[in-house]
Design an enzyme around this catalytic site. Structure first.
Site, PDB file in Angstrom:
ATOM      1  N   LYS A 217       0.812  -1.212   0.000  1.00 14.91           N
ATOM      2  CA  LYS A 217       0.000   0.000   0.000  1.00 14.91           C
ATOM      3  C   LYS A 217       0.850   1.269   0.000  1.00 14.91           C
ATOM      4  O   LYS A 217       0.399   2.318  -0.451  1.00 14.91           O
ATOM      5  CB  LYS A 217      -0.980  -0.026   1.165  1.00 14.91           C
ATOM      6  CG  LYS A 217      -2.025  -1.126   0.980  1.00 14.91           C
ATOM      7  CD  LYS A 217      -3.192  -1.012   1.906  1.00 14.91           C
ATOM      8  CE  LYS A 217      -4.286  -2.009   1.540  1.00 14.91           C
ATOM      9  NZ  LYS A 217      -3.861  -3.429   1.716  1.00 14.91           N
TER      10      LYS A 217
HETATM   11  C1  LIG Z   1      -4.486  -4.478   1.072  1.00 19.44           C
HETATM   12  C2  LIG Z   1      -3.747  -5.774   0.949  1.00 19.44           C
HETATM   13  C3  LIG Z   1      -4.145  -6.777   0.032  1.00 19.44           C
HETATM   14  C4  LIG Z   1      -5.399  -6.653  -0.817  1.00 19.44           C
HETATM   15  O1  LIG Z   1      -5.274  -5.677  -1.821  1.00 19.44           O
HETATM   16  P1  LIG Z   1      -6.575  -5.120  -2.589  1.00 19.44           P
HETATM   17  O2  LIG Z   1      -6.080  -3.967  -3.369  1.00 19.44           O
HETATM   18  O3  LIG Z   1      -7.547  -4.715  -1.506  1.00 19.44           O
HETATM   19  O4  LIG Z   1      -7.107  -6.222  -3.428  1.00 19.44           O
HETATM   20  C5  LIG Z   1      -3.379  -7.920  -0.070  1.00 19.44           C
HETATM   21  N1  LIG Z   1      -2.277  -8.098   0.704  1.00 19.44           N
HETATM   22  C6  LIG Z   1      -1.875  -7.173   1.599  1.00 19.44           C
HETATM   23  C7  LIG Z   1      -0.674  -7.446   2.421  1.00 19.44           C
HETATM   24  C8  LIG Z   1      -2.585  -5.976   1.751  1.00 19.44           C
HETATM   25  O5  LIG Z   1      -2.171  -5.051   2.655  1.00 19.44           O
END
Ligand SMILES: *Cc1c(COP(=O)(O)O)cnc(C)c1O
Length: 471
Positions: free
Chosen positions: A113
């Protein structure tokens, strides 16, 4: 470039207008009115670019209301080796013949993120300064989103963050990451309750339009278009690292929750990046896997949402999925509204199983899917450690398992690494019997002084706290 709403609202908006917004006024999601096309000659030109310059080239196709020199400076300031750990920013490594891991988790909070949120922080600061405005970001987190938002917004002019989280429910490492921040513009609010209580509070505060306007409340959730756009860049970067020339297809496997990450892959593919397959990997919360297997999209209630060992994928509905379905139905907003407003609103479900469109999800748009369980996750983590001396986190393990089920001869498969193992140490210990290594900068963070207030699960208490802390 103009942006439209998936639900057919007549207004068209520019990038900076939707940057600070969430949903479109009709409840839809914003998308560009066309996908800019990238040909082989352009790919060849981009192949040698450093990540920040590649980001600028891609973003500038979608952003025409920030001066190019400013946008270039924002990209250069965001994607640095200091912040992301390497010159490549998203280095690729081969795990076994034809299977690669793309590292997206070496930013400040050790989850992918950061790739988008770090850019968002700089874009917000730029736009708020330009408008002479302020924004108070209110969010709910069970871990990765909240810390990524706080590390992106700390010290930024014009922005305050009020982040609610369920008291005592995050891992000690995640709590320490967030609560040890001492920046004045960052407010951690531990709510006596569960994650759903936090989300309900955010909704209640945002639905109080008077309060929302007076205190300039905004969000940074995964439906934000700028976040999605930032993620498009690493599909190109992964493609260039996995290939030697620009006509070879590559597939990606993506640990998925709200469908934001893999939707960015869809956008890259729509732009002409030669992606063969996009593998949507889910855990036991398999709303998306069910759709891509059966054509039925059935959202779950809170009681049917499992708490799993890949918690950042524990979702009951995928908030970005509407963007893909809009393209799937040929951008027919009336049809989209029928599915998402009427069918989902009335029955919690829509069914495309008998519709010829459903086949196109795989045939025309390249989507496949897979699902894993806790036992699969442990097995994949152990196997990867044993055969390749590589530690992966539980979410990445879900991606790797789904990837292996969809391999095609001669097509590299790139698995997106969405977090580092240290964030989910308990599951690593369960799989391997020992703690994963911890990057130096996080040594001893659990012992640092904590900046957090505890509030009851009550929107009024949170509003009062926000009012007190905005002057
Ligand atoms: C947020 C997250 C996801 C999921 O991603 P999306 O964009 O919501 O599909 C998967 N793995 C981790 C470690 C995350 O922080």
């Amino acid at each position: 470039m103009n942006y439209l709403s998936t639900r057919g609202h007549p207004d068209r908006k520019r990038f900076c207008e939707i940057l600070l917004e969430g949903l479109a006024p009709d409840g839809g999601l914003y998308l560009p009115d066309t996908y800019p096309q990238v040909d082989t000659a352009t790919l060849a030109k981009w192949r040698a670019l450093p990540y920040a310059e590649l980001a600028f080239e891609i973003l500038s196709l979608y952003i025409d209301d920030i001066a190019p020199a400013d946008l270039k400076a924002i990209c250069a300031k965001t994607y640095t080796a200091e912040v992301f750990g390497t010159e490549e920013i998203v280095p690729l490594r081969e795990l076994e013949d034809g299977v690669y891991l793309e590292a997206l988790s070496n930013g400040p909070t050790l989850a992918f993120k950061d790739m988008a949120m770090q850019l968002l922080g700089n874009l917000f600061e730029y736009e708020l300064t330009r408008r002479g405005a302020e924004l108070n970001i209110l969010g709910a987190t069970s871990g990765d989103t909240g810390s990524a938002a706080e590390y992106a917004m700390r010290g930024k002019k014009g922005v305050r963050v009020f982040m609610t989280s369920p008291d005592g429910r995050m891992s000690p490492f995640q709590q320490a990451q967030m609560f040890s921040l001492q920046d004045e513009n960052i407010h951690n609010i531990a709510i006596t309750g569960v994650f759903d209580d936090c989300q309900d509070i955010v909704k209640a505060v945002s639905n109080d339009l008077g309060f929302k306007r007076k205190y300039r409340i905004g969000t940074v959730n995964s439906i934000n278009w700028a976040r999605l756009l930032a993620q498009v860049v690493y599909y190109f970067a992964g493609y260039f690292q996995a290939t030697a020339s620009d006509d070879k297809p590559v597939s990606f496997a993506v640990p998925s929750g709200n469908f934001g990450n893999v939707c960015a892959g869809h956008v890259a593919r729509m732009m002409g990046l030669p992606i063969q397959t996009l593998v949507v990997a889910t855990n036991e919360n398999d709303v998306l896997d069910e759709f891509f297997r059966t054509g039925i999209y059935r959202v779950r209630g809170a009681v049917d949402t499992h708490e799993t060992s890949s918690p950042s994928m524990d979702i009951s509905k995928a908030s970005n999925f509407e963007r893909f379905v809009f393209d799937l139905v040929g951008r027919d907003a009336a049809r989209l509204r029928q599915l998402f407003v009427e069918d989902l609103g009335l029955n919690g479900c829509f069914d495309l199983s008998a519709d010829p469109l459903f086949k196109q999800a795989a045939e025309r748009f390249g989507f496949k899917s897979g699902r894993s369980t806790h036992a699969d996750r442990l097995a994949t983590i152990r196997d990867t450690e044993k055969r390749f001396a590589t530690l992966i986190d539980p979410h990445t393990a879900d991606g790797l398992k789904a990837a292996r089920e969809q391999l095609a001869p001669g097509v590299p498969m790139v698995v997106l690494e969405t977090a580092l193992p240290i964030k989910f140490a308990a599951t690593l210990v369960e799989a391997l019997g020992e703690e994963p290594p911890r990057p130096k900068k996080f040594d001893g963070i659990e012992a640092l002084p904590k900046r957090v207030v505890k509030l009851p699960a009550d929107a009024e208490a949170v509003k009062a706290y926000i009012a007190e802390n905005c002057d």
